[in-house]
Motif scaffolding. Structure first.
Motif, PDB file in Angstrom:
ATOM      1  N   GLY A  98     -10.081  10.446  -8.962  1.00  0.00           N
ATOM      2  CA  GLY A  98     -10.353  10.034  -7.421  1.00  0.00           C
ATOM      3  C   GLY A  98      -9.640   8.635  -7.024  1.00  0.00           C
ATOM      4  N   PHE A  99     -10.038   8.179  -7.842  1.00  0.00           N
ATOM      5  CA  PHE A  99      -9.692   6.529  -8.695  1.00  0.00           C
ATOM      6  C   PHE A  99      -8.393   6.856  -8.136  1.00  0.00           C
ATOM      7  CE2 PHE A  99     -13.918   5.662 -10.438  1.00  0.00           C
ATOM      8  CZ  PHE A  99     -13.886   5.360  -9.293  1.00  0.00           C
ATOM      9  N   PHE A 100      -8.134   7.049  -8.654  1.00  0.00           N
ATOM     10  CA  PHE A 100      -5.565   6.578  -8.561  1.00  0.00           C
ATOM     11  C   PHE A 100      -5.677   7.299  -7.464  1.00  0.00           C
ATOM     12  CE2 PHE A 100      -2.485  10.074  -8.874  1.00  0.00           C
ATOM     13  CZ  PHE A 100      -1.066   8.937  -9.542  1.00  0.00           C
ATOM     14  N   LEU A 101      -6.053   8.302  -6.574  1.00  0.00           N
ATOM     15  CA  LEU A 101      -5.358   8.741  -5.435  1.00  0.00           C
ATOM     16  C   LEU A 101      -5.538   8.169  -4.344  1.00  0.00           C
ATOM     17  CD1 LEU A 101      -6.200  12.973  -5.058  1.00  0.00           C
ATOM     18  CD2 LEU A 101      -4.185  11.758  -5.499  1.00  0.00           C
ATOM     19  N   ASN A 102      -7.437   7.056  -4.830  1.00  0.00           N
ATOM     20  CA  ASN A 102      -7.752   6.152  -3.105  1.00  0.00           C
ATOM     21  C   ASN A 102      -6.991   5.113  -3.368  1.00  0.00           C
ATOM     22  OD1 ASN A 102     -10.208   5.059  -2.148  1.00  0.00           O
ATOM     23  ND2 ASN A 102      -9.549   3.741  -3.256  1.00  0.00           N
ATOM     24  N   ASP A 103      -6.857   4.978  -4.827  1.00  0.00           N
ATOM     25  CA  ASP A 103      -5.322   3.589  -4.870  1.00  0.00           C
ATOM     26  C   ASP A 103      -4.273   4.041  -4.589  1.00  0.00           C
ATOM     27  OD1 ASP A 103      -4.669   1.172  -5.822  1.00  0.00           O
ATOM     28  OD2 ASP A 103      -4.292   1.642  -7.198  1.00  0.00           O
ATOM     29  N   VAL A 104      -3.863   5.494  -4.472  1.00  0.00           N
ATOM     30  CA  VAL A 104      -2.407   5.504  -3.681  1.00  0.00           C
ATOM     31  C   VAL A 104      -1.991   4.731  -2.932  1.00  0.00           C
ATOM     32  CG1 VAL A 104      -0.270   7.378  -4.178  1.00  0.00           C
ATOM     33  CG2 VAL A 104      -1.206   6.675  -6.039  1.00  0.00           C
ATOM     34  N   ALA A 105      -3.204   5.654  -2.127  1.00  0.00           N
ATOM     35  CA  ALA A 105      -3.335   5.796  -0.634  1.00  0.00           C
ATOM     36  C   ALA A 105      -3.647   4.466   0.189  1.00  0.00           C
ATOM     37  CB  ALA A 105      -5.234   6.668  -0.256  1.00  0.00           C
ATOM     38  N   ALA A 109      -1.137   2.070   1.924  1.00  0.00           N
ATOM     39  CA  ALA A 109      -1.212   1.905   2.993  1.00  0.00           C
ATOM     40  C   ALA A 109      -1.731   0.422   3.998  1.00  0.00           C
ATOM     41  CB  ALA A 109      -2.841   1.547   3.402  1.00  0.00           C
ATOM     42  N   ILE A 110      -1.180  -0.557   2.776  1.00  0.00           N
ATOM     43  CA  ILE A 110      -0.615  -1.623   2.956  1.00  0.00           C
ATOM     44  C   ILE A 110       0.874  -1.878   2.856  1.00  0.00           C
ATOM     45  CG2 ILE A 110      -0.775  -3.836   0.884  1.00  0.00           C
ATOM     46  CD1 ILE A 110      -3.138  -3.352  -0.648  1.00  0.00           C
ATOM     47  N   ARG A 111       1.329  -1.004   1.706  1.00  0.00           N
ATOM     48  CA  ARG A 111       3.037  -1.260   2.260  1.00  0.00           C
ATOM     49  C   ARG A 111       3.419  -0.755   3.847  1.00  0.00           C
ATOM     50  NH1 ARG A 111       4.006   2.975  -0.452  1.00  0.00           N
ATOM     51  NH2 ARG A 111       3.766   1.843  -2.590  1.00  0.00           N
ATOM     52  N   LEU A 112       2.292   0.186   4.465  1.00  0.00           N
ATOM     53  CA  LEU A 112       2.856   0.105   6.010  1.00  0.00           C
ATOM     54  C   LEU A 112       2.096  -0.468   6.983  1.00  0.00           C
ATOM     55  CD1 LEU A 112       1.859   4.236   6.182  1.00  0.00           C
ATOM     56  CD2 LEU A 112       3.605   3.246   6.132  1.00  0.00           C
ATOM     57  N   ASP A 113       1.439  -1.031   6.477  1.00  0.00           N
ATOM     58  CA  ASP A 113       0.815  -2.282   6.845  1.00  0.00           C
ATOM     59  C   ASP A 113       1.621  -3.506   7.310  1.00  0.00           C
ATOM     60  OD1 ASP A 113      -1.288  -3.795   8.447  1.00  0.00           O
ATOM     61  OD2 ASP A 113      -1.136  -4.930   7.236  1.00  0.00           O
ATOM     62  N   LYS A 114       1.869  -3.712   6.276  1.00  0.00           N
ATOM     63  CA  LYS A 114       3.412  -4.443   5.975  1.00  0.00           C
ATOM     64  C   LYS A 114       4.660  -4.330   6.538  1.00  0.00           C
ATOM     65  CE  LYS A 114       5.691  -7.764   2.335  1.00  0.00           C
ATOM     66  NZ  LYS A 114       7.121  -7.195   3.190  1.00  0.00           N
ATOM     67  N   GLN A 115       4.743  -2.986   6.918  1.00  0.00           N
ATOM     68  CA  GLN A 115       5.897  -2.242   7.144  1.00  0.00           C
ATOM     69  C   GLN A 115       5.759  -2.970   9.049  1.00  0.00           C
ATOM     70  OE1 GLN A 115       6.935   1.216   5.961  1.00  0.00           O
ATOM     71  NE2 GLN A 115       7.722   0.585   4.403  1.00  0.00           N
TER      72      GLN A 115
END
Length: 311
Positions: A98-105, A109-115
């Motif tokens: 769960g923590f792994f998937l949350n970190d990936v998401a 999200a950060i990457r998309l926000d930066k884009q």
């Protein structure tokens, strides 16, 4: 206490740097740790068709448990602690995933926000560039007229007739005495042919001020801080100059029979050698105009030079 706090911060910082790999390491580490714990239990703690005689067997059981496969070939039997550890590993595996998937998401999200922010910034920069190029075309004739008027004001009256010049490349080197004919006509077709040079200058100054003020309001100059500073400096100096009315009115005011005040001022300016200093006589406003003109001309040329370099 500070020592433990620093240690905690160092661990958290290191963990954040590892990112999703940290959860992969935690997942594999959990499998190995619980495999070692299972290997420590006696054989009587387990039941089923499978065996728990070797570390490999325990590692297999740990993988089956943490992934919640539950094949049923081996399971804890009469040991309470074995049941607790198996349950803990199963829950821990779910939490780590769960923590792994949350970190990936979160990272996605950060990457998309930066884009998105980068795309918005590119659009903003492109709009600012388009506005700058538009105003460059608008300001060029304004600046050219301003500089031509400035040249006329520091050029002897007789030399103004049919004078040809490139205002943007004119070498503005003059002395205070060169302003002696500031009340004489400009002989410029771009303004009233017989308008006094100083009056034309103040009109051109006002036009340049209004256009630059609109430029600052309409365009985003944060991409060109040097240009922004020069524009604001020109606007500030325009507000600071307080002698316009005095100078214009002096050109109209008679001093006595057949003699105007402007003629006396002309003589005073002509007699001044080198750089003038502020004094209590009537040349004070003209000394201020002299330095104001030097600064303003330099600013206008600097502003347009930067705008010309922008592509």
């Amino acid at each position: 206490m500070n020592k433990y706090r620093c240690l905690y911060r160092a661990v958290v910082s290191r963990w954040q740097k590892l990112g999703v790999w940290a959860w992969a390491i935690a997942y594999i580490g959990t499998i190995l740790v619980f495999a070692g714990l299972y290997y420590a239990f006696p054989d009587t703690s387990w039941k089923g068709e499978g065996q728990m005689d070797s570390f490999i067997d325990c590692l297999y059981f740990s993988v089956v448990t943490i992934t919640s496969l539950g094949l049923g070939d081996v399971y804890p039997y009469n040991s309470c602690w074995a049941k607790i550890f198996v349950s803990a590993e199963a829950v821990g595996g779910i939490l780590i995933i769960g923590f792994f998937l949350n970190d990936v998401a979160r990272k996605q999200a950060i990457r998309l926000d930066k884009q998105n922010r980068d795309a918005d910034e590119e659009k903003k920069a492109a709009a600012a560039m388009a506005m700058l190029k538009t105003y460059r075309q608008v300001l060029r004739p304004v600046f050219e007229r301003y500089l031509r008027g400035a040249v006329m004001m520091v050029t002897p009256f007789k030399a103004r007739i049919n004078m040809k010049l490139d205002a943007f490349h004119y070498d503005f080197k003059w002395q205070f005495s060169d302003m002696s004919d500031l009340y004489m006509p400009t002989f410029l077709m771009s303004s009233d042919f017989y308008e006094p040079a100083v009056n034309a200058h103040f009109k051109n100054q006002e036009v340049a001020f209004n256009e630059l003020r609109n430029f600052v309001i309409s365009a985003d100059l944060s991409y060109w801080p040097e240009l922004e500073e020069l524009v604001y400096c020109f606007i500030r100096k325009h507000h600071e100059f307080q002698f316009q009315d005095v100078i214009v009115n002096n050109g109209k005011r008679p001093m006595g029979e057949d003699q105007y005040l402007k003629e006396m001022i002309r003589d005073l300016i002509m007699k001044t050698e080198g750089e003038p200093v502020f004094s209590g006589d009537m040349t004070g406003p003209y000394v201020a105009l002299y330095y104001h003109l030097k600064d303003s001309v330099s600013l206008v040329k600097g502003i347009y030079a930067i705008m010309e370099q922008v592509e």
